[in-house]
Design a protein around this motif. Structure first.
Motif, PDB file in Angstrom:
ATOM      1  N   UNK A   1     -72.507  51.162  41.519  1.00 21.48           N
ATOM      2  CA  UNK A   1     -71.418  50.354  42.057  1.00 21.48           C
ATOM      3  C   UNK A   1     -71.068  50.900  43.447  1.00 21.48           C
ATOM      4  N   UNK A   2     -70.457  50.053  44.235  1.00 26.30           N
ATOM      5  CA  UNK A   2     -70.111  50.419  45.606  1.00 26.30           C
ATOM      6  C   UNK A   2     -68.837  49.691  45.989  1.00 26.30           C
ATOM      7  N   UNK A   3     -67.991  50.371  46.752  1.00 20.86           N
ATOM      8  CA  UNK A   3     -66.788  49.725  47.256  1.00 20.86           C
ATOM      9  C   UNK A   3     -66.433  50.316  48.601  1.00 20.86           C
ATOM     10  N   UNK A   4     -65.316  49.898  49.116  1.00 17.12           N
ATOM     11  CA  UNK A   4     -64.796  50.385  50.386  1.00 17.12           C
ATOM     12  C   UNK A   4     -63.638  51.315  50.069  1.00 17.12           C
ATOM     13  N   UNK A   5     -63.499  52.398  50.818  1.00 17.99           N
ATOM     14  CA  UNK A   5     -62.460  53.381  50.531  1.00 17.99           C
ATOM     15  C   UNK A   5     -61.684  53.705  51.800  1.00 17.99           C
ATOM     16  N   UNK A   6     -60.358  53.718  51.704  1.00 16.05           N
ATOM     17  CA  UNK A   6     -59.532  53.944  52.886  1.00 16.05           C
ATOM     18  C   UNK A   6     -59.213  55.408  53.133  1.00 16.05           C
ATOM     19  N   UNK A   7     -59.717  56.283  52.269  1.00 14.86           N
ATOM     20  CA  UNK A   7     -59.470  57.713  52.474  1.00 14.86           C
ATOM     21  C   UNK A   7     -60.585  58.309  53.321  1.00 14.86           C
ATOM     22  N   UNK A   8     -60.559  59.616  53.490  1.00 12.79           N
ATOM     23  CA  UNK A   8     -61.578  60.297  54.295  1.00 12.79           C
ATOM     24  C   UNK A   8     -62.939  60.297  53.608  1.00 12.79           C
TER      25      UNK A   8
ATOM     26  N   UNK B   1     -58.635  49.865  43.521  1.00 15.33           N
ATOM     27  CA  UNK B   1     -57.234  49.518  43.291  1.00 15.33           C
ATOM     28  C   UNK B   1     -56.509  48.993  44.505  1.00 15.33           C
ATOM     29  N   UNK B   2     -57.076  49.230  45.683  1.00 17.56           N
ATOM     30  CA  UNK B   2     -56.481  48.719  46.924  1.00 17.56           C
ATOM     31  C   UNK B   2     -56.900  47.281  47.199  1.00 17.56           C
ATOM     32  N   UNK B   3     -57.743  46.742  46.317  1.00 18.89           N
ATOM     33  CA  UNK B   3     -58.150  45.350  46.457  1.00 18.89           C
ATOM     34  C   UNK B   3     -59.506  45.153  47.105  1.00 18.89           C
ATOM     35  N   UNK B   4     -60.186  46.254  47.419  1.00 15.32           N
ATOM     36  CA  UNK B   4     -61.512  46.108  48.032  1.00 15.32           C
ATOM     37  C   UNK B   4     -62.528  45.616  46.998  1.00 15.32           C
ATOM     38  N   UNK B   5     -63.460  44.826  47.499  1.00  9.61           N
ATOM     39  CA  UNK B   5     -64.493  44.274  46.618  1.00  9.61           C
ATOM     40  C   UNK B   5     -65.407  45.361  46.070  1.00  9.61           C
TER      41      UNK B   5
END
Lengths: 112, 118
Positions: free
Chosen positions: A90-97, A30-34
């Protein structure tokens, strides 16, 4: 508990179309990461199947397609073949810990 | 062609350390990073950490902070992952994978089985 949620299993008959969902949150998809998708055949290393939400690496059949909307993504496989039986992640990037790279729990595709 | 070739299987006792290598070929090693991903028996993929082969910067998964160290040797185009204070739940296949920051993992090693057992 994976950060990205996938159904544990899906199935379909040869020739059919199946979809695999990947649900995230505002800190990743949802943050726009691929979103990227990997196929893991039994006893082998994962292989990149879809990158950047909807792009296929060279050599991946166009029966495989990806899409993303909001906090979710989907992998679609048309014209199902016996050789498609595998685990899909599936895999994405996450801005949390939890991150920064996070995977879904994986989906086992069974070709009936 | 791009290849990542990993070291062989290891059997370790609880409390010991293991160091797995990943030798890259077929591309400019310092133009990409290397991530390490593990998979426990019958389980999914778990990202462990990433190292830049360009400058050695690292980013480790929070749950492994303090137990894992990733390094590279640019003279041999080899990446290393060391995991210390091994426990039985560290038993897994460990994969290295090529990838740039923010990006996907486009090539993977063949995997190294690490078994932790007394």
């Amino acid at each position: 508990q994976s950060v990205l949620t996938q159904p544990p299993s899906v199935s379909g008959a040869p020739g059919q179309r199946v979809t695999i969902s990947c649900t995230g949150s505002s800190s990743n998809i949802g943050a726009g990461y691929d979103v990227h998708w990997y196929q893991q055949l039994p006893g082998t290393a994962p292989k990149l199947l879809i990158y950047g939400n909807s792009n296929r690496p060279s050599g991946v059949p166009d029966r495989f397609s990806g899409s993303k909307s909001g906090t979710s993504a989907s992998l679609a496989i048309t014209g199902l073949q016996a050789e498609d039986e595998a685990d899909y992640y599936c895999q994405s990037y996450d801005s949390s810990l939890s991150g920064p790279w996070v995977f879904g729990g994986g989906t086992k595709l069974t070709v009936l | 062609q791009v290849q990542l070739v990993q070291s062989g299987a290891e059997v370790k006792k609880p409390g010991a350390s293991v160091k797995v290598s990943c030798k890259a070929s077929g591309y400019t090693f310092t133009s990409y990073g290397i991530s390490w991903v593990r998979q426990a028996p019958g389980q999914g993929l778990e990202w462990m950490g990433w190292i830049s082969a360009y400058n050695g910067n690292t980013n480790y998964a929070q749950k492994l902070q303090g137990r894992v160290t990733m390094t590279t040797d640019t003279s041999t185009s080899t990446a290393y992952m060391e995991l210390r204070s091994l426990r039985s739940d560290d038993t897994a296949v460990y994969y290295c994978a090529r990838g740039k920051l923010w990006s996907n993992f486009d090539y993977w090693g063949q995997g190294t089985l690490v078994t932790v057992s007394s």
